[in-house]
Design a protein around this motif. Structure first.
Motif: not given
Ligand code: HEC
Length: 373
Positions: A47, A50-51
Protein backbone atom coordinates in the motif's frame (compact mmCIF):
# COMPACT_ATOMS: atom_id res chain seq x y z
CA UNK A 1 15.14 -14.64 4.13
CA UNK A 2 16.05 -12.45 7.03
CA UNK A 3 12.97 -10.26 6.59
CA UNK A 4 10.75 -13.34 6.68
CA UNK A 5 12.52 -14.64 9.76
CA UNK A 6 12.03 -11.28 11.42
CA UNK A 7 8.33 -11.26 10.65
CA UNK A 8 8.02 -14.76 12.10
CA UNK A 9 9.75 -13.60 15.27
CA UNK A 10 7.61 -10.49 15.57
CA UNK A 11 4.47 -12.49 14.97
CA UNK A 12 5.36 -14.85 17.76
CA UNK A 13 5.54 -11.98 20.21
CA UNK A 14 1.97 -10.79 19.74
CA UNK A 15 2.10 -7.31 18.29
CA UNK A 16 -0.21 -4.43 18.90
CA UNK A 17 -3.00 -4.01 16.35
CA UNK A 18 -1.46 -0.77 15.14
CA UNK A 19 1.88 -2.42 14.47
CA UNK A 20 0.29 -5.25 12.53
CA UNK A 21 -1.66 -2.65 10.57
CA UNK A 22 1.50 -0.74 9.82
CA UNK A 23 3.38 -3.90 8.81
CA UNK A 24 0.55 -4.80 6.41
CA UNK A 25 0.48 -1.28 5.00
CA UNK A 26 4.24 -1.17 4.54
CA UNK A 27 4.46 -4.64 2.96
CA UNK A 28 6.30 -6.20 5.89
CA UNK A 29 3.51 -8.60 6.80
CA UNK A 30 1.97 -11.20 4.49
CA UNK A 31 -1.11 -10.33 2.44
CA UNK A 32 -2.32 -11.80 -0.86
CA UNK A 33 -3.67 -10.48 -4.14
CA UNK A 34 -6.47 -11.83 -6.29
CA UNK A 35 -5.20 -12.48 -9.83
CA UNK A 36 -8.19 -13.78 -11.82
CA UNK A 37 -9.05 -17.04 -10.10
CA UNK A 38 -5.74 -17.32 -8.30
CA UNK A 39 -4.79 -15.89 -4.92
CA UNK A 40 -1.06 -15.20 -4.73
CA UNK A 41 1.17 -13.70 -2.05
CA UNK A 42 1.66 -9.98 -2.68
CA UNK A 43 5.40 -9.85 -3.29
CA UNK A 44 7.13 -6.56 -3.98
CA UNK A 45 4.01 -4.42 -3.75
CA UNK A 46 2.67 -2.56 -0.75
CA UNK A 47 0.00 0.00 0.00
CA UNK A 48 2.77 2.41 1.03
CA UNK A 49 4.57 1.92 -2.27
CA UNK A 50 1.56 3.28 -4.19
CA UNK A 51 -0.21 5.50 -1.63
CA UNK A 52 2.82 6.92 0.21
CA UNK A 53 4.17 6.06 3.64
CA UNK A 54 2.08 8.87 5.07
CA UNK A 55 -1.05 7.85 3.13
CA UNK A 56 -1.06 11.24 1.46
CA UNK A 57 -0.93 9.75 -2.04
CA UNK A 58 1.88 8.45 -4.18
CA UNK A 59 4.37 10.99 -5.52
CA UNK A 60 4.52 9.58 -9.07
CA UNK A 61 1.90 10.03 -11.79
CA UNK A 62 -0.54 7.12 -11.89
CA UNK A 63 0.18 5.99 -8.34
CA UNK A 64 -2.49 5.70 -5.68
CA UNK A 65 -4.64 8.59 -4.41
CA UNK A 66 -4.54 9.91 -0.82
CA UNK A 67 -6.21 7.62 1.71
CA UNK A 68 -6.53 10.20 4.49
CA UNK A 69 -10.02 10.72 5.85
CA UNK A 70 -11.46 7.48 4.43
CA UNK A 71 -13.56 5.35 6.78
CA UNK A 72 -12.63 1.76 7.57
CA UNK A 73 -15.58 0.28 5.66
CA UNK A 74 -14.71 2.27 2.52
CA UNK A 75 -11.06 1.28 2.75
CA UNK A 76 -11.91 -2.41 3.01
CA UNK A 77 -14.43 -2.27 0.16
CA UNK A 78 -11.70 -0.81 -2.07
CA UNK A 79 -9.06 -3.26 -0.89
CA UNK A 80 -11.18 -6.43 -1.17
CA UNK A 81 -13.77 -5.66 -3.83
CA UNK A 82 -12.16 -2.87 -5.83
CA UNK A 83 -15.04 -0.47 -5.25
CA UNK A 84 -14.18 3.18 -4.62
CA UNK A 85 -15.66 5.48 -2.00
CA UNK A 86 -18.00 6.89 -4.67
CA UNK A 87 -19.23 3.42 -5.63
CA UNK A 88 -17.38 3.06 -8.92
CA UNK A 89 -15.20 0.10 -9.85
CA UNK A 90 -11.57 1.01 -9.36
CA UNK A 91 -9.07 0.62 -12.18
CA UNK A 92 -6.92 -2.54 -12.23
CA UNK A 93 -4.01 -0.33 -11.12
CA UNK A 94 -5.41 -0.91 -7.64
CA UNK A 95 -4.87 -4.62 -6.84
CA UNK A 96 -7.62 -6.66 -5.19
CA UNK A 97 -6.33 -8.02 -1.91
CA UNK A 98 -7.15 -11.11 0.15
CA UNK A 99 -6.23 -11.07 3.84
CA UNK A 100 -4.21 -14.01 5.14
CA UNK A 101 -5.08 -13.84 8.83
CA UNK A 102 -8.19 -13.02 10.86
CA UNK A 103 -7.93 -9.53 12.26
CA UNK A 104 -5.70 -8.29 9.43
CA UNK A 105 -8.53 -6.39 7.71
CA UNK A 106 -9.49 -4.52 10.87
CA UNK A 107 -5.86 -3.84 11.79
CA UNK A 108 -4.99 -2.48 8.34
CA UNK A 109 -8.07 -0.26 8.15
CA UNK A 110 -7.48 0.91 11.72
CA UNK A 111 -3.92 1.87 10.90
CA UNK A 112 -4.96 3.81 7.78
CA UNK A 113 -7.60 5.70 9.78
CA UNK A 114 -4.87 6.67 12.27
CA UNK A 115 -2.06 7.29 9.83
CA UNK A 116 -2.48 11.04 9.57
CA UNK A 117 -2.61 11.56 13.33
CA UNK A 118 0.38 9.25 13.77
CA UNK A 119 2.38 11.01 11.10
CA UNK A 120 1.74 14.39 12.71
CA UNK A 121 2.05 13.33 16.30
CA UNK A 122 4.67 15.38 18.08
CA UNK A 123 4.40 18.31 15.67
CA UNK A 124 2.56 20.98 17.68
CA UNK A 125 1.93 24.60 16.75
CA UNK A 126 4.52 25.83 19.21
CA UNK A 127 6.52 22.73 20.03
CA UNK A 128 8.19 19.82 18.37
CA UNK A 129 8.17 16.95 20.85
CA UNK A 130 11.11 14.57 21.08
CA UNK A 131 11.25 11.40 23.16
CA UNK A 132 14.55 10.23 24.59
CA UNK A 133 15.65 6.82 25.72
CA UNK A 134 16.27 6.09 29.37
CA UNK A 135 19.43 5.51 31.32
CA UNK A 136 22.63 7.38 32.03
CA UNK A 137 23.91 7.30 28.43
CA UNK A 138 20.65 8.70 27.05
CA UNK A 139 20.69 11.46 29.69
CA UNK A 140 24.16 12.58 28.73
CA UNK A 141 23.25 12.41 25.07
CA UNK A 142 20.12 14.53 25.72
CA UNK A 143 22.07 17.15 27.64
CA UNK A 144 24.61 17.52 24.82
CA UNK A 145 21.81 17.49 22.25
CA UNK A 146 19.80 20.31 23.84
CA UNK A 147 22.96 22.29 24.57
CA UNK A 148 23.72 22.32 20.85
CA UNK A 149 20.09 23.06 19.91
CA UNK A 150 20.23 26.15 22.14
CA UNK A 151 23.22 27.35 20.13
CA UNK A 152 22.07 26.63 16.57
CA UNK A 153 18.30 27.15 16.91
CA UNK A 154 17.77 29.40 19.95
CA UNK A 155 14.30 30.36 18.70
CA UNK A 156 13.42 26.85 17.62
CA UNK A 157 12.54 25.72 14.10
CA UNK A 158 9.79 27.79 12.44
CA UNK A 159 9.07 29.30 15.82
CA UNK A 160 8.51 25.88 17.37
CA UNK A 161 10.84 24.92 20.16
CA UNK A 162 12.26 21.44 20.56
CA UNK A 163 11.07 19.92 23.82
CA UNK A 164 11.55 16.62 25.57
CA UNK A 165 8.59 14.51 26.66
CA UNK A 166 8.03 10.95 27.77
CA UNK A 167 5.80 9.91 24.87
CA UNK A 168 3.99 11.07 21.76
CA UNK A 169 7.06 12.49 20.07
CA UNK A 170 8.06 12.91 16.47
CA UNK A 171 10.97 10.53 16.94
CA UNK A 172 12.71 8.64 19.72
CA UNK A 173 16.34 9.68 20.13
CA UNK A 174 19.19 7.86 21.83
CA UNK A 175 17.27 4.67 22.52
CA UNK A 176 19.47 1.94 23.93
CA UNK A 177 17.49 -1.00 22.58
CA UNK A 178 16.00 -1.73 19.15
CA UNK A 179 12.42 -0.62 18.75
CA UNK A 180 9.84 -3.02 20.00
CA UNK A 181 6.45 -1.55 20.45
CA UNK A 182 7.39 2.06 19.77
CA UNK A 183 5.22 3.89 17.28
CA UNK A 184 7.76 6.66 16.70
CA UNK A 185 10.84 6.01 14.56
CA UNK A 186 14.28 5.84 16.17
CA UNK A 187 16.88 8.49 15.39
CA UNK A 188 20.52 8.31 16.47
CA UNK A 189 20.02 5.22 18.60
CA UNK A 190 22.78 4.22 21.00
CA UNK A 191 22.41 0.56 20.08
CA UNK A 192 24.40 -0.86 17.20
CA UNK A 193 22.71 -0.86 13.82
CA UNK A 194 23.19 -3.93 11.66
CA UNK A 195 22.94 -2.10 8.41
CA UNK A 196 19.69 -3.53 7.08
CA UNK A 197 17.15 -1.63 9.19
CA UNK A 198 14.19 0.16 7.65
CA UNK A 199 15.43 3.62 6.67
CA UNK A 200 11.98 5.07 7.31
CA UNK A 201 12.09 3.92 10.93
CA UNK A 202 15.72 4.16 11.95
CA UNK A 203 18.60 6.55 11.29
CA UNK A 204 21.94 6.55 13.03
CA UNK A 205 25.16 8.48 12.91
CA UNK A 206 27.89 5.88 13.04
CA UNK A 207 28.94 2.82 11.07
CA UNK A 208 26.76 -0.30 11.20
CA UNK A 209 27.77 -3.73 12.46
CA UNK A 210 28.15 -4.92 8.88
CA UNK A 211 30.47 -2.00 8.09
CA UNK A 212 32.53 -2.80 11.17
CA UNK A 213 32.82 -6.46 10.21
CA UNK A 214 33.80 -5.49 6.66
CA UNK A 215 36.53 -3.21 8.07
CA UNK A 216 37.84 -5.96 10.37
CA UNK A 217 37.75 -8.53 7.56
CA UNK A 218 39.98 -6.30 5.41
CA UNK A 219 42.83 -6.88 7.88
CA UNK A 220 43.19 -10.53 6.76
CA UNK A 221 42.44 -12.46 3.59
CA UNK A 222 40.40 -15.08 5.30
CA UNK A 223 39.18 -16.04 8.72
CA UNK A 224 36.16 -17.14 10.70
CA UNK A 225 33.31 -15.37 12.45
CA UNK A 226 31.87 -16.54 15.76
CA UNK A 227 28.26 -15.45 16.10
CA UNK A 228 26.78 -17.19 19.17
CA UNK A 229 23.85 -14.74 19.48
CA UNK A 230 22.81 -15.11 15.85
CA UNK A 231 23.36 -11.57 14.66
CA UNK A 232 23.73 -12.99 11.15
CA UNK A 233 26.07 -10.40 9.69
CA UNK A 234 26.86 -10.14 6.00
CA UNK A 235 29.83 -12.48 5.59
CA UNK A 236 32.76 -10.96 3.68
CA UNK A 237 34.47 -13.00 0.91
CA UNK A 238 37.04 -15.42 2.30
CA UNK A 239 35.33 -15.52 5.69
CA UNK A 240 32.82 -17.98 7.09
CA UNK A 241 30.68 -18.34 10.18
CA UNK A 242 31.68 -21.26 12.40
CA UNK A 243 30.62 -22.57 15.79
CA UNK A 244 34.18 -23.22 17.03
CA UNK A 245 37.40 -21.42 16.02
CA UNK A 246 39.83 -23.84 14.30
CA UNK A 247 42.80 -22.07 15.94
CA UNK A 248 45.52 -20.12 14.21
CA UNK A 249 43.20 -18.28 11.79
CA UNK A 250 41.93 -14.75 12.45
CA UNK A 251 38.67 -14.74 14.39
CA UNK A 252 35.99 -12.07 14.43
CA UNK A 253 34.29 -12.67 17.76
CA UNK A 254 30.77 -11.25 18.03
CA UNK A 255 28.77 -10.84 21.22
CA UNK A 256 29.66 -13.18 24.06
CA UNK A 257 32.20 -14.97 21.82
CA UNK A 258 34.48 -12.03 22.65
CA UNK A 259 34.79 -13.44 26.14
CA UNK A 260 35.69 -16.95 24.98
CA UNK A 261 38.35 -16.55 22.33
CA UNK A 262 42.02 -17.08 23.04
CA UNK A 263 44.22 -14.29 21.64
CA UNK A 264 47.24 -16.63 21.83
CA UNK A 265 45.62 -18.98 19.29
CA UNK A 266 45.46 -16.38 16.52
CA UNK A 267 44.47 -12.79 15.81
CA UNK A 268 41.21 -11.78 17.51
CA UNK A 269 39.01 -9.04 16.10
CA UNK A 270 36.14 -7.56 18.05
CA UNK A 271 33.56 -4.80 17.51
CA UNK A 272 33.61 -2.07 20.15
CA UNK A 273 30.12 -2.83 21.47
CA UNK A 274 31.23 -6.33 22.44
CA UNK A 275 34.24 -5.19 24.48
CA UNK A 276 32.30 -5.56 27.72
CA UNK A 277 32.12 -9.32 27.06
CA UNK A 278 35.90 -9.59 27.31
CA UNK A 279 35.82 -10.14 31.04
CA UNK A 280 39.24 -11.01 32.41
CA UNK A 281 40.83 -12.39 29.25
CA UNK A 282 44.31 -11.06 28.68
CA UNK A 283 45.99 -10.32 25.37
CA UNK A 284 45.81 -7.99 22.40
CA UNK A 285 42.77 -7.51 20.21
CA UNK A 286 41.94 -5.46 17.14
CA UNK A 287 38.77 -3.52 17.87
CA UNK A 288 36.47 -1.85 15.33
CA UNK A 289 35.10 1.44 16.61
CA UNK A 290 32.04 2.77 14.78
CA UNK A 291 32.48 6.23 16.30
CA UNK A 292 35.72 7.31 14.71
CA UNK A 293 35.39 11.03 15.39
CA UNK A 294 38.74 12.75 15.67
CA UNK A 295 39.00 13.61 19.32
CA UNK A 296 40.26 17.18 19.14
CA UNK A 297 37.72 18.60 21.58
CA UNK A 298 38.55 16.01 24.21
CA UNK A 299 34.81 15.54 24.85
CA UNK A 300 33.51 11.96 25.16
CA UNK A 301 32.15 10.47 21.90
CA UNK A 302 28.64 10.24 23.36
CA UNK A 303 28.46 13.99 23.87
CA UNK A 304 29.90 14.78 20.48
CA UNK A 305 27.40 12.35 18.97
CA UNK A 306 24.57 14.17 20.78
CA UNK A 307 25.70 17.48 19.35
CA UNK A 308 26.08 16.06 15.83
CA UNK A 309 22.56 14.60 16.14
CA UNK A 310 21.22 18.05 17.05
CA UNK A 311 22.80 19.53 13.93
CA UNK A 312 21.37 16.83 11.67
CA UNK A 313 17.88 16.95 13.18
CA UNK A 314 17.57 20.75 13.21
CA UNK A 315 18.65 20.87 9.56
CA UNK A 316 16.19 18.12 8.57
CA UNK A 317 13.33 19.82 10.46
CA UNK A 318 14.13 23.12 8.74
CA UNK A 319 13.99 21.43 5.32
CA UNK A 320 10.77 19.65 6.29
CA UNK A 321 9.09 23.06 6.77
CA UNK A 322 5.85 23.76 8.59
CA UNK A 323 3.74 20.88 7.34
CA UNK A 324 6.25 18.32 8.48
CA UNK A 325 5.23 14.68 8.99
CA UNK A 326 7.36 11.77 10.15
CA UNK A 327 7.53 10.36 6.62
CA UNK A 328 8.51 13.77 5.21
CA UNK A 329 11.16 14.24 7.88
CA UNK A 330 12.77 10.94 6.90
CA UNK A 331 12.56 11.93 3.24
CA UNK A 332 14.42 15.15 4.06
CA UNK A 333 17.06 13.18 5.92
CA UNK A 334 17.74 11.28 2.70
CA UNK A 335 19.46 14.18 1.03
CA UNK A 336 21.21 15.56 4.07
CA UNK A 337 24.94 16.05 4.29
CA UNK A 338 26.20 17.62 7.51
CA UNK A 339 29.70 18.72 8.34
CA UNK A 340 29.89 18.80 12.10
CA UNK A 341 33.09 20.17 13.66
CA UNK A 342 33.27 17.29 16.13
CA UNK A 343 32.05 14.35 14.08
CA UNK A 344 32.99 12.81 10.75
CA UNK A 345 31.07 14.15 7.80
CA UNK A 346 27.59 12.59 7.78
CA UNK A 347 26.16 12.02 4.30
CA UNK A 348 22.76 10.34 4.22
CA UNK A 349 22.59 10.39 0.42
CA UNK A 350 25.63 8.11 0.28
CA UNK A 351 24.80 6.03 3.42
CA UNK A 352 21.04 6.31 3.96
CA UNK A 353 20.96 4.50 7.28
CA UNK A 354 24.07 5.58 9.14
CA UNK A 355 25.34 8.66 7.30
CA UNK A 356 28.80 7.11 7.27
CA UNK A 357 30.68 3.87 6.87
CA UNK A 358 33.82 5.14 8.61
CA UNK A 359 35.27 2.66 11.06
CA UNK A 360 38.40 3.16 13.14
CA UNK A 361 40.46 0.07 13.95
CA UNK A 362 42.33 0.16 17.26
CA UNK A 363 44.69 -2.20 19.00
CA UNK A 364 43.67 -2.89 22.59
CA UNK A 365 45.91 -4.86 24.98
CA UNK A 366 44.81 -6.11 28.38
CA UNK A 367 47.01 -7.62 31.02
CA UNK A 368 46.03 -10.80 32.79
CA UNK A 369 45.22 -9.85 36.37
CA UNK A 370 44.55 -13.50 37.24
CA UNK A 371 48.30 -14.09 37.18
CA UNK A 372 49.14 -10.97 39.10
CA UNK A 373 51.07 -11.72 42.30
C1 HEC B 1 0.21 -0.96 -7.47
C2 HEC B 1 -0.27 0.25 -6.81
C3 HEC B 1 -1.26 0.10 -5.68
C4 HEC B 1 -1.16 -0.71 -4.57
C5 HEC B 1 -0.08 -1.73 -4.25
C6 HEC B 1 -2.28 -0.38 -3.74
N1 HEC B 1 -3.05 0.57 -4.33
FE1 HEC B 1 -4.77 1.34 -3.61
N2 HEC B 1 -5.07 2.34 -5.34
C7 HEC B 1 -4.19 2.43 -6.37
C8 HEC B 1 -4.73 3.25 -7.43
C9 HEC B 1 -4.05 3.63 -8.74
C10 HEC B 1 -6.01 3.64 -7.00
C11 HEC B 1 -7.02 4.49 -7.75
C12 HEC B 1 -7.82 3.61 -8.69
C13 HEC B 1 -8.94 4.36 -9.38
O1 HEC B 1 -9.16 5.52 -9.06
O2 HEC B 1 -9.58 3.77 -10.24
C14 HEC B 1 -6.19 3.05 -5.68
C15 HEC B 1 -7.31 3.21 -4.91
C16 HEC B 1 -7.40 2.84 -3.58
C17 HEC B 1 -8.49 3.15 -2.70
C18 HEC B 1 -9.75 3.89 -3.08
C19 HEC B 1 -9.65 5.33 -2.72
C20 HEC B 1 -10.99 6.03 -2.92
O3 HEC B 1 -10.93 7.26 -2.95
O4 HEC B 1 -12.03 5.41 -3.01
C21 HEC B 1 -8.18 2.65 -1.46
C22 HEC B 1 -8.99 2.75 -0.19
C23 HEC B 1 -6.91 2.00 -1.58
N3 HEC B 1 -6.46 2.12 -2.87
C24 HEC B 1 -6.25 1.37 -0.54
C25 HEC B 1 -5.14 0.56 -0.70
C26 HEC B 1 -4.58 -0.28 0.33
C27 HEC B 1 -5.04 -0.32 1.76
C28 HEC B 1 -3.55 -0.97 -0.24
C29 HEC B 1 -2.69 -2.05 0.38
C30 HEC B 1 -3.36 -3.18 0.95
C31 HEC B 1 -3.45 -0.52 -1.61
N4 HEC B 1 -4.43 0.39 -1.86
C32 HEC B 1 -2.49 -0.96 -2.52
C33 HEC B 1 -2.94 1.82 -6.44
C34 HEC B 1 -2.47 0.90 -5.52
Amino acid sequence: MRALALIAVLWGQGLYAEEIGEALYEGRAPISVQMGEAVLPAVGISCAGCHGHDGAGGREAGSGPPLLGLRAQDILRAVRDGIGEDGRTLSPAMPRFVFDAPGDAANLAGYIEEIDALQRSGFGTREIVLVFGQGAAAERFAKAFFGRVAQIAPRGVFGRSLVRQEAGGVVILAATRPEGRATAPHLFPLYMLRGDEDVRRVRGGFASLNDQIAALARTAERGVILDPEGREPDVPAGWSVVARPPGDVPVIALGSAAGQVDPDAGPVLIVADDLHHLGRIAGCFTVADPRPAPDRSGAPPLERYGRAAAEVLVEALARCERECTRAKLFEKLDGLSVQSPEWPHLDYAAWPLTGTDLVALRRVCLSDDRQAP
